[in-house]
Enzyme design. Sequence first.
Site, PDB file in Angstrom:
ATOM      1  N   CYS A 194       0.816  -1.216   0.000  1.00  0.00           N
ATOM      2  CA  CYS A 194       0.000   0.000   0.000  1.00  0.00           C
ATOM      3  C   CYS A 194       0.843   1.257   0.000  1.00  0.00           C
ATOM      4  O   CYS A 194       0.508   2.241  -0.618  1.00  0.00           O
ATOM      5  CB  CYS A 194      -0.913   0.017   1.207  1.00  0.00           C
ATOM      6  N   CYS A 354      13.976  -3.544  -2.629  1.00  0.00           N
ATOM      7  CA  CYS A 354      13.149  -2.437  -3.147  1.00  0.00           C
ATOM      8  C   CYS A 354      12.800  -1.520  -1.983  1.00  0.00           C
ATOM      9  O   CYS A 354      13.630  -1.289  -1.101  1.00  0.00           O
ATOM     10  CB  CYS A 354      11.921  -2.966  -3.893  1.00  0.00           C
TER      11      CYS A 354
END
Length: 396
Positions: A194, A354
């Site tokens: 999210c 990431c």
Amino acid sequence: MPAAPLPTLSPAELARYSRHILLDEIGVEGQRRLAAAKVLIVGAGGLGSPAALYLAAAGVGTIGIADFDRVEEHNLQRQLLHGTGSVGKLKTESAAARLADVNPFIRVQPHIDGVTVENALKLFSGYDIIVDGSDNFATRYLNNDAAFLARKPLVYGSIFKFEGQVAVFDPARGGPCYRCLFPEPPPAGSVPNCGEAGVVGALCGVIGSLQALEAIKLIAGFGEPLIGRMLTYGAFRQQFNTITLPRDPDCPLCGRAPKITALHADNYQAVCATPPSSSSSTSTMSNETHPLEISVEETKRLLETSPEGVVLIDVREPHEVEISRIAGSQHIPMRQIPERLSDLPQDKHLLIQCHHGGRSMRVTEFLRSRGFTAVSNVAGGIDAWSLQIDPSLRRY
Ligand SMILES: [Zn+2]
């Protein structure tokens, strides 16, 4: 609304709310109802900010703010309750200070634990209306179920990219609940992290303001609330639409034979977090030497102890790398990985990283499917690195 006698308004309050009172649909009576009302806002973020500001200015007597988070710099692009001077503070604290300045005639009640499976029912029972400003599925389903069980109307709002939705879920008044639309949350791991979704701040303003307006309508008792209807908004073409939402007689929560009759933690697992390696590890190539996923501590240890044997690959977008990067990492954006397989050494342990660990897990699994055996995902990504290894790295 509350059965207790409505509070009287002082001359200062009558003056402050005169533009409300001039409306026949609100009047002194409606304003007194607002003063008596208690509204809980779940999440002092993008939606909760405009909702809270308008409800405070409107004179809603008690506003609860449930949020466990602290203000971060990257929140300020849309979360107007907070300012630069509040970075690092609890959002509830920052919100309470801002709302007290907006309207000293109201009471703001901070709930610093946010909404949890343990506290939700008791918390919701103390309010008349719940405004859902949450940004994840686990909290959204928890809010829906707790509001239904506590028999409180839930003013739902959500945004995704350039679109938003608003509805009032109030099965006690005949309308549907969120589970009538979507009985179950999406499976874990199927939704991108999210925190990595982009959003235009002004869109939060549109949807959060609409949520405030629905709450004000419910309290003051005018107009037609969005019960049994959902308002959708598309910012690209500036279009509003209203769709009818029927109640599902087979809804697992508000249907004839409900399966959910109490709050259980199992029903509210985070679905947008990084999937745990155990559930996603279908690959038989996962082994002891090169596990599918390693912690940031282990990553640091490997980089320090065998700098020749490991390569840290950052698969984020270029603009993210500009914000911060782990020293010594090699940058290959995720979308370029398939065409740059030949750049990746087969004889070294590849550590894929990431922002939060979601994209890098997909890259890790992709590389394993292409025959790379010595490849591991860095759990939690650069965000975990900045929290646990190097606090000087800027978070976003
Ligand atoms: Zn339902």
